[in-house]
Design a protein around this motif. Structure first.
Motif, PDB file in Angstrom:
ATOM      1  N   LEU A   1       0.838  -1.222   0.062  1.00 15.80           N
ATOM      2  CA  LEU A   1       0.133  -0.019   0.069  1.00 15.80           C
ATOM      3  C   LEU A   1       0.833   1.163   0.202  1.00 15.80           C
ATOM      4  O   LEU A   1       0.384   2.303  -0.740  1.00 15.80           O
ATOM      5  CB  LEU A   1      -1.056  -0.122   1.151  1.00 15.80           C
ATOM      6  CG  LEU A   1      -1.977   1.078   1.375  1.00 15.80           C
ATOM      7  CD1 LEU A   1      -3.245   0.491   2.208  1.00 15.80           C
ATOM      8  CD2 LEU A   1      -1.373   2.294   2.094  1.00 15.80           C
ATOM      9  N   LEU A   2       2.108   1.363   0.829  1.00 14.99           N
ATOM     10  CA  LEU A   2       2.807   2.316   0.847  1.00 14.99           C
ATOM     11  C   LEU A   2       3.592   2.645  -0.354  1.00 14.99           C
ATOM     12  O   LEU A   2       3.907   3.847  -0.811  1.00 14.99           O
ATOM     13  CB  LEU A   2       3.923   2.319   2.089  1.00 14.99           C
ATOM     14  CG  LEU A   2       2.971   2.128   3.466  1.00 14.99           C
ATOM     15  CD1 LEU A   2       4.017   1.675   4.651  1.00 14.99           C
ATOM     16  CD2 LEU A   2       2.675   3.661   3.822  1.00 14.99           C
ATOM     17  N   VAL A   3       4.075   1.706  -0.966  1.00 12.68           N
ATOM     18  CA  VAL A   3       5.104   1.671  -2.063  1.00 12.68           C
ATOM     19  C   VAL A   3       4.490   1.683  -3.353  1.00 12.68           C
ATOM     20  O   VAL A   3       4.978   1.656  -4.539  1.00 12.68           O
ATOM     21  CB  VAL A   3       6.055   0.797  -2.145  1.00 12.68           C
ATOM     22  CG1 VAL A   3       6.855   0.762  -0.670  1.00 12.68           C
ATOM     23  CG2 VAL A   3       5.656  -0.759  -2.484  1.00 12.68           C
TER      24      VAL A   3
ATOM     25  N   LYS B   1      -3.361  -0.190  -4.386  1.00 11.58           N
ATOM     26  CA  LYS B   1      -3.362   0.145  -2.727  1.00 11.58           C
ATOM     27  C   LYS B   1      -4.789  -0.356  -2.217  1.00 11.58           C
ATOM     28  O   LYS B   1      -4.642  -1.061  -1.069  1.00 11.58           O
ATOM     29  CB  LYS B   1      -3.517   1.819  -2.472  1.00 11.58           C
ATOM     30  CG  LYS B   1      -2.142   2.382  -3.009  1.00 11.58           C
ATOM     31  CD  LYS B   1      -2.177   3.925  -2.832  1.00 11.58           C
ATOM     32  CE  LYS B   1      -0.878   4.491  -2.946  1.00 11.58           C
ATOM     33  NZ  LYS B   1      -1.135   5.981  -2.863  1.00 11.58           N
ATOM     34  N   ILE B   2      -5.839  -0.146  -2.875  1.00 12.50           N
ATOM     35  CA  ILE B   2      -7.161  -0.717  -2.460  1.00 12.50           C
ATOM     36  C   ILE B   2      -7.023  -2.322  -2.524  1.00 12.50           C
ATOM     37  O   ILE B   2      -7.592  -2.895  -1.571  1.00 12.50           O
ATOM     38  CB  ILE B   2      -8.219  -0.448  -3.438  1.00 12.50           C
ATOM     39  CG1 ILE B   2      -8.305   1.349  -3.337  1.00 12.50           C
ATOM     40  CG2 ILE B   2      -9.833  -0.915  -2.692  1.00 12.50           C
ATOM     41  CD1 ILE B   2      -9.317   2.087  -4.243  1.00 12.50           C
ATOM     42  N   LEU B   3      -6.720  -2.895  -3.431  1.00 11.08           N
ATOM     43  CA  LEU B   3      -6.558  -4.346  -3.577  1.00 11.08           C
ATOM     44  C   LEU B   3      -5.477  -4.821  -2.602  1.00 11.08           C
ATOM     45  O   LEU B   3      -5.724  -5.872  -2.301  1.00 11.08           O
ATOM     46  CB  LEU B   3      -6.232  -5.037  -4.816  1.00 11.08           C
ATOM     47  CG  LEU B   3      -7.250  -4.397  -5.991  1.00 11.08           C
ATOM     48  CD1 LEU B   3      -6.595  -5.179  -7.344  1.00 11.08           C
ATOM     49  CD2 LEU B   3      -8.783  -5.079  -5.787  1.00 11.08           C
ATOM     50  N   ALA B   4      -4.478  -4.050  -2.263  1.00  8.52           N
ATOM     51  CA  ALA B   4      -3.726  -4.630  -1.100  1.00  8.52           C
ATOM     52  C   ALA B   4      -4.312  -4.696   0.284  1.00  8.52           C
ATOM     53  O   ALA B   4      -4.293  -5.576   0.982  1.00  8.52           O
ATOM     54  CB  ALA B   4      -2.488  -3.843  -0.875  1.00  8.52           C
ATOM     55  N   VAL B   5      -5.309  -3.637   0.338  1.00  5.37           N
ATOM     56  CA  VAL B   5      -5.999  -3.869   1.686  1.00  5.37           C
ATOM     57  C   VAL B   5      -7.083  -4.912   1.577  1.00  5.37           C
ATOM     58  O   VAL B   5      -7.238  -5.786   2.920  1.00  5.37           O
ATOM     59  CB  VAL B   5      -7.020  -2.539   2.051  1.00  5.37           C
ATOM     60  CG1 VAL B   5      -8.104  -2.482   2.947  1.00  5.37           C
ATOM     61  CG2 VAL B   5      -6.205  -1.237   1.963  1.00  5.37           C
ATOM     62  N   ARG B   6      -7.432  -5.127   0.404  1.00  4.20           N
ATOM     63  CA  ARG B   6      -8.460  -6.366   0.179  1.00  4.20           C
ATOM     64  C   ARG B   6      -7.809  -7.567   0.703  1.00  4.20           C
ATOM     65  O   ARG B   6      -8.349  -8.517   1.243  1.00  4.20           O
ATOM     66  CB  ARG B   6      -9.111  -6.543  -1.127  1.00  4.20           C
ATOM     67  CG  ARG B   6      -9.709  -7.666  -1.396  1.00  4.20           C
ATOM     68  CD  ARG B   6      -9.787  -7.862  -2.862  1.00  4.20           C
ATOM     69  NE  ARG B   6      -8.629  -8.206  -3.482  1.00  4.20           N
ATOM     70  CZ  ARG B   6      -8.555  -8.772  -4.929  1.00  4.20           C
ATOM     71  NH1 ARG B   6      -9.417  -8.489  -5.647  1.00  4.20           N
ATOM     72  NH2 ARG B   6      -7.443  -9.148  -5.289  1.00  4.20           N
ATOM     73  N   GLN B   7      -6.675  -7.789   0.144  1.00  7.17           N
ATOM     74  CA  GLN B   7      -5.661  -9.076   0.738  1.00  7.17           C
ATOM     75  C   GLN B   7      -5.470  -9.353   2.065  1.00  7.17           C
ATOM     76  O   GLN B   7      -5.628 -10.367   2.644  1.00  7.17           O
ATOM     77  CB  GLN B   7      -4.649  -9.165  -0.119  1.00  7.17           C
ATOM     78  CG  GLN B   7      -4.702  -9.333  -1.562  1.00  7.17           C
ATOM     79  CD  GLN B   7      -5.507 -10.517  -1.940  1.00  7.17           C
ATOM     80  OE1 GLN B   7      -6.598 -10.528  -2.612  1.00  7.17           O
ATOM     81  NE2 GLN B   7      -4.929 -11.662  -1.581  1.00  7.17           N
TER      82      GLN B   7
END
Length: 497
Positions: free
Chosen positions: A325-327, A348-354
C-alpha cells in the motif's frame, strides 16, 4: 536425507513445533517463498517480452484461450495432491492416484482435441484451432504433477519441491523467450508453459522415483472422487471469482480500464502468492501433524497449532500488504511506467482487500484435516457470489469504486472464514486475536512512520526506485523493532491460555 525418507510419526518429544524442528518449518517456508518469487519474476519477464512482441489482438487471443485451458487444467488436476497431503494413508494410494491423474489428464486432452475438431472447425480459423490443440498438451503433465507435488509436501520435502519449481520455471522462461525471439509468437508462450509442466513432472520423478500407475478398485476410486469433488468445486468457484473482475470491468467500463484493473490484480497477486503459497503448504504440514498428535481433548493439538500459526501468518502478511500500500505509486512507476499511473490507487485498495482475508489461506487444509472438506464448497460459493455481486453493483461507477467493492467483499469473506474456522475447524479465534493484537500495532506504527517520512525522498527529487528503497528500509526497521520489542516485553505469542 534419502528421497523416500519420511519423518517419524511416533515421536513423543516435540522438536521445535508439533514434533517438527523449527528449522524444518521455517526453512521449508523460505524455500517455497523463494520459489514463488522466482516464478513471479519469470512469468513477469515473459509477460513484458510478449507485450513488446505480440500485437494487442494476439495477446488478447492468448489470454482468452489460456483462460479456457486453465479452467480444464483445474478440473483435470482434481484434488489428488490434497488427498495425499491430508493424512498418512494418502501415500498408500499413490499408484492408484497416479493412474487416476493420467486418466483425468488424458480424458481432458481428448475432450479438448474433440472440441478442436468439432467446434473449432466450424467457427474458428484453422490456426486458432491448432493453437487450442497445443494447449491441450498441458493437461496430462499438469494432472500427474499434482501427485508428485502432494507427495513432496506430505514428506516435508518443501526445499526439493521449491528447487524443482525454480528449475521448471527457468526452463519454461528460456523456451518462451527464445520462441518470442525466433518469431513463434503465441506458440512460444504455450510451449514455454508446456515445458514448465513437463520439467515439474520429471523433477518429481527424479526425487521420488517413478510412481507406477495401478488401476484403482471401486472403493478407492469412490473415496478419491468423493474427496476431490469438493476441492474441484471450490477451485472452480475461485477460478470464476479470479477472472470475473477483469471481464466485468471490460464489459462495463471499456478495455482500457480492464487493462488497468488486470495490471493491478497481477501486481497484488504476485505478493499474495508469495505469502499464500508457503502459508497453505505449511498449514497442511502443521495441521496434519497436529491431527496425528490429537488426544481428542476439547483444546486439541490442531486448536493449539492454530493459536500460534495464524498470528505468525498475520505477522508475515501485515508488513507485505501494508508495505505494498505504501510503495504502490513508486512500484507502478518503476514496473509499468508513468502511463500506468491510474493503476497505483487500485493496487493500494486491492492490497487492503488481501489483508482483510489473509486468514483464508489456511481454511482448505484446516477443514480437510478436520474431515470437514464438504464445508469448503458453500464457503467459497458465498464468497464468490459476494465478490461478483459487488463488482456488478459498483463497477459502473468507475474503477476505484469497483476496487472498493472488493474490499467490502473481502471483509465479508474474512469474517465468514473466521466463523467457519471456529465452528468447523475448532480454532480458538479469541486466543488468535489476543496473539495478533500487537502485530496489528506494529503494522500501524509502520504505516504512520513511513507515511510521515514519505515527503522527504520526494522533496529531494530522488528517482522512484530510490524512494521505494527508502520506504522499504524505513518500514522494515520500524515494523521489526516494534514487533521485537513487544514480544520481548510481553511474551504475547501463546498457544494455550
Amino acid at each position: 536425507m534419502k528421497p523416500d525418507h519420511k519423518p517419524r510419526q511416533d515421536d513423543t518429544q516435540p522438536a521445535g513445533f508439533l514434533g517438527l524442528p523449527l528449522s524444518t518449518l521455517l526453512g521449508g517456508g523460505v524455500w517455497v517463498m523463494v520459489a514463488r518469487l522466482f516464478a513471479q519474476v519469470a512469468q513477469l519477464a515473459v509477460f513484458v517480452a510478449a507485450a513488446h512482441v505480440l500485437e494487442p489482438a494476439e495477446f488478447g487471443l492468448f489470454a482468452f484461450v489460456s483462460a479456457i485451458a486453465f479452467l480444464l487444467v483445474v478440473v483435470s488436476e482434481g484434488g489428488w495432491a490434497e488427498f495425499i497431503m491430508r493424512s498418512e494413508h494418502g501415500e498408500q494410494r499413490l499408484p492408484e492416484l497416479a493412474a487416476i491423474a493420467l486418466l483425468s489428464g488424458s480424458g481432458f486432452t481428448l475432450l479438448g482435441l474433440w472440441s478442436v475438431l468439432i467446434v473449432g472447425g466450424l467457427w474458428f480459423p484453422v490456426w486458432q484451432s491448432w493453437l487450442f490443440a497445443l494447449f491441450t498438451l498441458w493437461f496430462v503433465p499438469a494432472a500427474l504433477n499434482t501427485v508428485y507435488d502432494g507427495t513432496l509436501v506430505h514428506r516435508h520435502m518443501l526445499n526439493r519441491q521449491a528447487i524443482i519449481r525454480m528449475i521448471s520455471e527457468a526452463g519454461g522462461l528460456v523456451v518462451a523467450l527464445f520462441g518470442l525471439w525466433a518469431g513463434w509468437n503465441i506458440v512460444a508462450l504455450v510451449i514455454g508453459r508446456l515445458v514448465t509442466n513437463l520439467l515439474n513432472v520429471l523433477g518429481g520423478i527424479w526425487v521420488l522415483g517413478w510412481i507406477a500407475p495401478r488401476l484403482p478398485d471401486r472403493s478407492v476410486l469412490a473415496e478419491v472422487i468423493h474427496f476431490a469433488r469438493y476441492i474441484v468445486s471450490v477451485r472452480l468457484i475461485v477460478f470464476g471469482r479470479a477472472y470475473s473482475g477483469t471481464l466485468l470491468v471490460g464489459s462495463l467500463l471499456g478495455l482500457a480500464d480492464a487493462g488497468y484493473y488486470r495490471a493491478a490484480e497481477r501486481i497484488v497477486a504476485a505478493f499474495s502468492e508469495l505469502v499464500g503459497e508457503p502459508a497453505r503448504l505449511l498449514a497442511w504440514v502443521i495441521f496434519r501433524r497436529a491431527g496425528n498428535q490429537d488426544a481428542g481433548t476439547g483444546d486439541d493439538a490442531i486448536t493449539r497449532a492454530g493459536s500460534v500459526f495464524l498470528p505468525v501468518l498475520f505477522a508475515v502478511a501485515a508488513p507485505v500488504y501494508v508495505g505494498l500500500l505504501l510503495v504502490a505509486t513508486n512500484l507502478v512507476d518503476i514496473a509499468l511506467g508513468s502511463g500506468w499511473a491510474p493503476v497505483a490507487l487500485v493496487v493500494k485498495i486491492l492490497a487492503v482487500r488481501q489483508l482483510l482475508m489473509f486468514q483464508g489461506y489456511v481454511t482448505e487444509p484446516l477443514l480437510s484435516v478436520r474431515g470437514e472438506v464438504s464445508r469448503l464448497w458453500p464457503l467459497s460459493l458465498m464468497i464468490s457470489v459476494t465478490s461478483i455481486g459487488m463488482m456488478v453493483a459498483l463497477a459502473p461507477f468507475g474503477l476505484v469504486y469497483a476496487a472498493l467493492g472488493q474490499c467490502v467483499a473481502a471483509a465479508f469473506a474474512g469474517g465468514l472464514s473466521i466463523w467457519y474456522q471456529a465452528r468447523y475447524g475448532r480454532l480458538d479465534w479469541s486466543r488468535i486475536a489476543a496473539n495478533s493484537g500487537l502485530i496489528g500495532l506494529a503494522a500501524a506504527v509502520m504505516f504512520v512512520g513511513v507515511s510521515s517520512l514519505a515527503h522527504w525522498p520526494a522533496e529531494a527529487h530522488l528517482p522512484s526506485y530510490s524512494q521505494m528503497a527508502v520506504q522499504v528500509l524505513v518500514g522494515a526497521l520500524i515494523y521489526l523493532s516494534v514487533l521485537y520489542a513487544s514480544w520481548k516485553w510481553t511474551g504475547w505469542l501463546k498457544s494455550e491460555g
